[in-house]
Design a protein around this motif. Structure first.
Motif, PDB file in Angstrom:
ATOM      1  N   LEU A 161      -7.577 -38.150  11.950  1.00 28.39           N
ATOM      2  CA  LEU A 161      -8.651 -37.791  12.875  1.00 28.39           C
ATOM      3  C   LEU A 161      -8.844 -36.279  12.922  1.00 28.39           C
ATOM      4  O   LEU A 161      -9.967 -35.776  12.856  1.00 28.39           O
ATOM      5  N   THR A 190      -9.110 -42.157  21.864  1.00 30.17           N
ATOM      6  CA  THR A 190      -8.028 -41.905  20.906  1.00 30.17           C
ATOM      7  C   THR A 190      -6.933 -41.046  21.532  1.00 30.17           C
ATOM      8  O   THR A 190      -5.742 -41.323  21.368  1.00 30.17           O
ATOM      9  N   LEU A 247      -3.760 -40.253  13.950  1.00 32.41           N
ATOM     10  CA  LEU A 247      -4.042 -39.000  14.641  1.00 32.41           C
ATOM     11  C   LEU A 247      -4.289 -37.858  13.657  1.00 32.41           C
ATOM     12  O   LEU A 247      -5.239 -37.090  13.807  1.00 32.41           O
ATOM     13  N   TRP A 289     -15.188 -42.064  22.069  1.00 31.55           N
ATOM     14  CA  TRP A 289     -14.137 -42.592  21.196  1.00 31.55           C
ATOM     15  C   TRP A 289     -13.069 -41.552  20.887  1.00 31.55           C
ATOM     16  O   TRP A 289     -11.901 -41.909  20.681  1.00 31.55           O
ATOM     17  N   LEU A 320      -6.138 -47.262  20.974  1.00 36.09           N
ATOM     18  CA  LEU A 320      -6.369 -46.524  19.732  1.00 36.09           C
ATOM     19  C   LEU A 320      -7.292 -47.299  18.787  1.00 36.09           C
ATOM     20  O   LEU A 320      -8.193 -46.726  18.167  1.00 36.09           O
ATOM     21  N   GLY A 363     -10.809 -47.129  20.169  1.00 36.47           N
ATOM     22  CA  GLY A 363     -11.367 -45.791  20.000  1.00 36.47           C
ATOM     23  C   GLY A 363     -11.774 -45.513  18.570  1.00 36.47           C
ATOM     24  O   GLY A 363     -12.900 -45.061  18.295  1.00 36.47           O
ATOM     25  N   MET A 364     -10.886 -45.813  17.617  1.00 36.97           N
ATOM     26  CA  MET A 364     -11.207 -45.534  16.220  1.00 36.97           C
ATOM     27  C   MET A 364     -12.231 -46.521  15.673  1.00 36.97           C
ATOM     28  O   MET A 364     -13.028 -46.177  14.792  1.00 36.97           O
TER      29      MET A 364
END
Length: 514
Positions: free
Chosen positions: A282, A365, A279, A361, A339, A342-343
């Motif tokens: 990101l 996340t 996180l 995406w 997760l 998404g990543m």
């Protein structure tokens, strides 16, 4: 429901407001990074320190803050931290150099380091019932998490309409409101078992975190062949090892290593760290992508993080309903899968990728975080003793913030390394300093090919970073299924003692809990 019950939930609202402030400040600076790179002449290393100095102070000071709260009173220290948070915010607002801003961010992190564990430590006192406590924990985490994506939106609007220092002024009214609410609604509590402070442990924990973080940032800035960077990193790891050894031998250790004997605490904390790791990476990267590659302004960058807020809210709400049916193991495994997907999709982003793909995406996340983080932290919290709530919750939060600090340093290093490698012949100052500097050079010269190369190199670094995060989450899925409990469990003997413990936590003041 009675008056005391209403007071408990109002008190939780006060704590949630305070946590929203902390969450905002973790990310409000992200949209300002491109502006700071120009206004304060900051390179990638300085930009990393703007983010890392805050989370580093959080991780380093949180453990002693929890112990101090247990000893002298959680409410007192929480109010003092709110005041310090407001003062440090003003110092950030009027900083004129990179050094001044980093120093003010350190003080801001110290204040937040007190606010987070002590507000969390109050939850077992306010909510002795495990069902209510799980709901309260979800609200507490969601309020912090909501501040993360809201920070760039508010910060973007302020930067576009005022100047970068205004992003810190939003903390001041929040602090005033939070202080008034905490003073009026939150009961005082402390640990009746007074223990001496572990001063060597405090020093070792701070030095270890500082060494590891500085090492990663310097290696990212100077390259993997830098001797000082490796020396700082290895020295930090060595000090961390000495810290663990000291904690095993100290009469009154800073960390109660006995907590890790409990599978719930051990694995709940571990998966909290894993979810947090990606996180923070990101948030360090995506706003720069929006501005440097998509060409949007600061407000537009913040608005484009709205899918993360939507995902977070949906994930949190869905998790609140599914967790009693699925249990912690399946919930955390599901969250990690979301997760990873998404990543992983983020790692497929290219220079010509449309925004809707990025929104998907980014939203996934957020949903993964909303699904997994409250459950993982609740698993750990359920194994905390009321009397040691400050130290125990501080340990969970310190591990989470340490993960965030190392994530910004390590993932930022991955991004910077790949970015410079893919620059090729353009790997020269000032282009190599950051994508923002590279874009500024390309636009000032009007060279479209340089702009394309700089943007493409940045996306290459961002993709590599996201693939690392996706791989970590994917590997953790089967582990979650194996080690976490299949069903939520509460310790019956502890549940029976909790109501009585409320009256013993801090004498007459704790009767306000109800």
């Amino acid at each position: 429901m009675n008056t005391d019950s209403t007071r408990r939930w109002l008190a939780l609202g006060a704590l949630a407001l305070a946590m929203l402030t902390v969450g905002l400040d973790m990310t409000v600076l992200t949209v300002a990074l491109p502006t700071l790179a120009v206004d304060l002449n900051a390179n990638t290393g300085a930009l990393q320190w703007f983010s890392t100095s805050y989370t580093l102070a959080l991780a380093a000071v949180m453990l002693p803050a929890g112990a101090l709260g247990d000893r002298y009173g959680r409410k007192k220290l929480l109010l003092g931290a709110l005041v310090l948070f407001g003062a440090a915010s003003l110092a950030c607002t009027f900083a004129t150099t990179a050094g001044q801003l980093i120093a003010a961010r350190v003080v801001l992190g110290v204040a937040a380091a007190v606010m987070m564990p002590l507000s969390m430590a109050v939850l077992p006192v306010l909510f002795p019932d495990s069902t209510e406590r799980a709901r309260a924990m979800n609200i507490w985490i969601t309020s912090t998490a909501l501040g993360l994506p809201l920070g760039p939106i508010l910060g973007g609007w302020l930067i576009d309409n005022f100047w970068w220092g205004s992003v810190f002024l939003i903390n001041v009214p929040m602090v005033v409101l939070g202080s008034a609410a905490v003073a009026a609604l939150v009961p005082e509590s402390r640990n009746p078992d007074q223990r001496p402070m572990d001063l060597p442990g405090i020093a070792l924990s701070i030095l270890g975190m500082l060494g590891v973080t500085y090492g990663f940032i310097r290696l990212g800035d100077k390259g993997w062949g830098d001797g000082l960077g490796w020396g700082a990193l290895l020295g930090g790891l060595a000090i961390a090892a000495v810290f663990i050894v000291w904690q095993r031998r100290a009469s009154f250790p800073l960390i109660d290593l006995g907590l890790f004997r409990s599978p719930g605490f051990r694995w709940g904390a571990a998966f909290t760290v894993i979810i947090t790791f990606g996180l923070f990476g990101l948030f360090f990267t995506v706003p720069q992508y929006y501005q440097a590659v998509l060409g949007v302004d600061a407000l537009g960058s913040g608005v484009r993080l709205l899918p993360m807020i939507a995902g977070l809210l949906i994930g949190s709400r869905l998790g609140d309903r599914l967790q009693p049916k699925l249990g912690p193991a399946l919930m955390v495994a599901l969250a990690l899968t979301v997760l990873a997907v998404g990543m992983g999709l983020g790692g497929l982003t290219e220079l010509g990728t449309s925004y809707w793909f990025v929104a998907v995406w980014v939203g996934l996340t957020g949903a993964g975080m909303g699904l997994g983080l409250p459950v993982a932290m609740a698993v750990a919290l359920d194994d905390l003793d009321v009397a040691r709530a400050g130290v125990g919750s501080a340990l969970v939060q310190a591990m989470r913030q340490a993960a965030g600090t190392i994530a910004v340093a390590l993932l930022g290093t991955v991004l910077a390394t790949v970015y410079r490698d893919e620059l090729g012949a353009l790997n020269v100052d000032p282009i190599r300093d950051s994508v923002n500097a590279g874009v500024a050079v390309a636009k000032s010269t009007g060279n479209a090919s340089v702009l394309e190369q700089v943007q493409s190199a940045f996306i290459g670094g961002m993709s590599a970073m996201l693939w690392v995060c996706a791989a970590i989450c994917a590997v953790a899925v089967p582990l979650a299924m194996r080690v976490l409990p299949r069903r939520s469990t509460a310790a019956p003997q502890r549940q029976e003692t909790m109501p009585n413990a409320l009256a013993a936590v801090d004498g007459p003041e704790s009767t306000h809990v109800g």
